[in-house]
Design an enzyme around this catalytic site. Structure first.
Site, PDB file in Angstrom:
ATOM      1  N   ASP A  40       0.799  -1.225   0.000  1.00 54.17           N
ATOM      2  CA  ASP A  40       0.000   0.000   0.000  1.00 54.17           C
ATOM      3  C   ASP A  40       0.830   1.272   0.000  1.00 54.17           C
ATOM      4  O   ASP A  40       2.026   1.230   0.206  1.00 54.17           O
ATOM      5  CB  ASP A  40      -0.845   0.037   1.284  1.00 54.17           C
ATOM      6  N   LYS A  62      -3.885   3.065  -2.657  1.00 57.11           N
ATOM      7  CA  LYS A  62      -5.171   3.667  -2.986  1.00 57.11           C
ATOM      8  C   LYS A  62      -5.162   5.098  -2.495  1.00 57.11           C
ATOM      9  O   LYS A  62      -4.523   5.445  -1.519  1.00 57.11           O
ATOM     10  CB  LYS A  62      -6.325   2.910  -2.344  1.00 57.11           C
ATOM     11  N   MET A 177      -7.692   8.807   9.718  1.00 58.34           N
ATOM     12  CA  MET A 177      -8.368   9.228   8.481  1.00 58.34           C
ATOM     13  C   MET A 177      -9.339  10.366   8.736  1.00 58.34           C
ATOM     14  O   MET A 177     -10.383  10.455   8.101  1.00 58.34           O
ATOM     15  CB  MET A 177      -9.164   8.044   7.882  1.00 58.34           C
TER      16      MET A 177
HETATM   17  N1  SAH Z   1      -3.912   0.049   9.492  1.00 57.82           N
HETATM   18  C1  SAH Z   1      -3.361   1.366   9.686  1.00 57.82           C
HETATM   19  C2  SAH Z   1      -4.391   2.448   9.481  1.00 57.82           C
HETATM   20  C3  SAH Z   1      -4.904   2.525   8.076  1.00 57.82           C
HETATM   21  S1  SAH Z   1      -6.040   3.826   7.824  1.00 57.82           S
HETATM   22  C4  SAH Z   1      -2.717   1.442  11.064  1.00 57.82           C
HETATM   23  O1  SAH Z   1      -2.885   0.538  11.870  1.00 57.82           O
HETATM   24  O2  SAH Z   1      -2.003   2.401  11.311  1.00 57.82           O
HETATM   25  C5  SAH Z   1      -4.986   5.117   7.246  1.00 57.82           C
HETATM   26  C6  SAH Z   1      -4.908   6.221   8.261  1.00 57.82           C
HETATM   27  O3  SAH Z   1      -3.946   5.889   9.258  1.00 57.82           O
HETATM   28  C7  SAH Z   1      -4.432   7.536   7.732  1.00 57.82           C
HETATM   29  O4  SAH Z   1      -5.475   8.283   7.147  1.00 57.82           O
HETATM   30  C8  SAH Z   1      -3.907   8.214   8.966  1.00 57.82           C
HETATM   31  O5  SAH Z   1      -4.960   8.728   9.734  1.00 57.82           O
HETATM   32  C9  SAH Z   1      -3.324   7.049   9.724  1.00 57.82           C
HETATM   33  N2  SAH Z   1      -1.883   6.916   9.501  1.00 57.82           N
HETATM   34  C10 SAH Z   1      -1.223   5.843   9.041  1.00 57.82           C
HETATM   35  N3  SAH Z   1       0.106   6.057   9.014  1.00 57.82           N
HETATM   36  C11 SAH Z   1       0.277   7.302   9.507  1.00 57.82           C
HETATM   37  C12 SAH Z   1       1.423   8.114   9.754  1.00 57.82           C
HETATM   38  N4  SAH Z   1       2.643   7.674   9.498  1.00 57.82           N
HETATM   39  N5  SAH Z   1       1.238   9.341  10.272  1.00 57.82           N
HETATM   40  C13 SAH Z   1       0.013   9.798  10.555  1.00 57.82           C
HETATM   41  N6  SAH Z   1      -1.096   9.089  10.325  1.00 57.82           N
HETATM   42  C14 SAH Z   1      -0.975   7.851   9.826  1.00 57.82           C
END
Ligand code: SAH
Length: 512
Positions: A40, A62, A177
């Site tokens: 991803d 995506k 998100m």
């Molecule tokens: N499965 C992932 C989340 C996926 S949804 C997890 O456990 O982290 C994607 C959202 O995760 C983004 O919109 C943001 O809100 C957050 N996110 C993921 N990586 C991030 C990062 N390095 N810094 C800030 N927000 C992050």
């Protein structure tokens, strides 16, 4: 090679929040053994360096706009690849089961009778606050934490989020998100009774060099975010714990925080520089990324091992060569005793040290480590007709063998190991500079400059290096860099790795 099963196998792996060091050991193993890697947008491309050189890498990043259709396609892709009998590693940002749609992917696999495994990852919901100096729980202020999707329109009637309950019913709230919905989220929390002076932090690109943090309260965070143009990917942290950042902030304070550095290295060079820069907070990309692999064919090597006693000399030119040699020796139930009577030459102090670890005395270590000097030194040691074994890399220079032959030696060259370029995608240096927002490039010798410049089309050099800091280990390297059309910003005052690191840190403190 992986043993292929009839129906393949899928690993749903959490790749962590962005810092490539935050991958689990099991996750790394799954990348190593995959035939296919499907990854991803939020997955660090550095993790793809663990992939086998022949693994297929498929990017399915995506963007928020084309979500639904894409997910269906990803599901089908997972199924199709597994049905080909391949081992598939599905790399997902953070943890696969925290808002990662990992649950849906697993369901599809289950429906199709495909075996799978879940490898949890470090979720951004916890790691990103940690890198901003915010513990999501703390005995003094909260005992509860809620992880909430910020994707849902809070004004919709049949909301899945019980705003009335979470607004005051939980200590720390972490929204993923949620940036696009920030005004609505804040409004809901205030409507349902959360105090307007509750601290809030927004953290963007957490755990990466681009990490940005903005703090405020429920009363002013919307305005502040608007003014700063704060965007996704970011998380929103609401609660008293945010205040602890004032004391606990650490990542953003590291001397090289924010730096994404290309370390150019010559073949076989140890990565002491990379390790040091990483310790100081930089994200490091090595170029070229070299890996050591076994020869494609051991026949010539084994033949030499089987007739070792015919040789008067073995010349080792690298640590990798020494390691490969002794590993193969042992694989064939042999050991150092088979080297009885053979004189040994080691090129370079590291090679010598490595040989000494095997309990060997070295007959000759040349003072200079270029082939020409080695031969000059061996001149009165090698007798005409001496048989010399030269275990080497697949792409070694011919000059050593040729000059030994001129001395009258009978040289047997065998390939002990191959150097292969590791990869992330089909990415080359130009792509690396274009896509990765590199902030600095280091050079530790003239040959590293040459390697680097060779990797870029000359008409693109200027454009690609605009805004990139160039750091050189000493005056000769710096001169080569200038002659190659680069602008040099940092030149180490002490011409060692430590000296270079110090000069880089001084430069960054002064100018950034
Ligand atoms: N499965 C992932 C989340 C996926 S949804 C997890 O456990 O982290 C994607 C959202 O995760 C983004 O919109 C943001 O809100 C957050 N996110 C993921 N990586 C991030 C990062 N390095 N810094 C800030 N927000 C992050």
């Amino acid at each position: 090679m992986t043993v292929k099963t009839d129906r393949g196998y899928v690993y749903l792996v959490g790749a962590g929040p962005g810092d490539p060091g935050l991958l689990t050991i099991k996750g790394a193993q799954c990348i190593q053994k995959a035939d296919v890697i499907i990854y991803d947008r939020l997955v660090s491309k550095k993790l793809l360096n663990y992939a086998r050189p022949d693994a297929e890498l498929i990017y399915v990043g995506k963007s928020p706009e084309r979500h639904t259709l894409k997910q269906e396609e990803i599901n089908q892709l997972l199924v199709a690849k597994a049905k080909e009998g391949l081992v598939v590693t599905r790399l997902k940002g953070g943890d696969p089961f925290v808002f990662g749609r990992g649950g849906e992917e697993a369901e599809v696999l289950q429906q199709n009778g495909i075996a799978f495994e879940i490898v949890p990852g470090i979720t951004s919901a916890i790691a990103v606050p940690a890198y901003a100096g915010i513990p999501v729980t703390h005995r003094d202020c909260t005992s509860t934490i809620g992880i909430i999707t910020g994707n849902e329109d809070p004004t919709k009637e049949d909301s899945n989020i019980a705003w009335d309950k979470i607004a005051t019913g939980m200590g720390t709230l972490v929204f993923l998100m949620g940036m696009a919905n920030l005004p609505n989220i804040v409004k809901q929390l205030l409507t349902y009774g959360r105090s307007a002076d509750t601290p809030v932090a927004l953290v963007r690109w957490g755990t990466r060099p681009e990490q940005e943090t903005l703090t405020g309260t429920l009363a002013d965070i919307v305005i502040k975010a608007e003014e700063a143009g704060f965007k996704n990917p970011a998380i929103i942290i609401v609660g008293e714990v945010v205040k602890l950042r004032d004391k606990l902030q650490w990542f953003e304070k590291k001397p090289l925080f924010g730096q994404r550095i290309v370390v150019t290295r010559s073949r076989e060079q140890a990565s002491a520089l990379s390790a040091r820069l990483e310790e100081l907070g930089a994200e490091v990309w090595e170029f070229p990324t070299i890996e050591i692999a076994s020869p494609v064919d051991w026949t010539a090597f084994d033949a030499a091992l089987d007739s070792l006693n015919q040789f008067q000399w073995i010349i080792f030119t690298s640590v990798n060569g020494v390691r490969a040699f002794f590993e193969r020796l042992r694989n064939r139930q042999m050991d150092v005793r088979n080297l009885y009577g053979i004189k040994i030459c080691a090129i370079g102090p590291k090679t010598r040290e490595c040989l000494e670890k095997y309990g060997l005395n070295i007959e000759y270590v040349p003072e200079e480590y270029v082939a020409e000097a080695v031969v000059a030194g061996l001149k009165d040691k090698i007798v005409k007709g001496d048989k010399v074994l030269l275990p080497r890399a697949d792409i070694a220079r011919k000059v050593l063998a040729d000059s030994l032959k001129e001395l009258g030696a009978e040289v047997t060259e065998v390939i002990a190991y191959r150097t292969v370029k590791s990869r992330f995608g089909e990415q080359n240096l130009t792509q690396m500079l274009k896509e990765l927002q590199i902030t600095m490039v280091t050079f530790t010798s003239s040959s590293t400059v040459k390697n680097f410049v060779d990797g870029i089309a000359s008409n693109q050099l200027h454009e690609l290096m605009a805004g990139v800091t160039v750091a050189c280990i000493g005056p000769i390297t710096a001169q080569t860099a200038k002659n190659s059309g680069l602008t040099v910003h940092v030149q180490a005052t002490e011409y060692t790795i430590e000296g270079l690191v110090q000069s880089i840190v001084d430069y960054i403190q002064k100018y950034k």
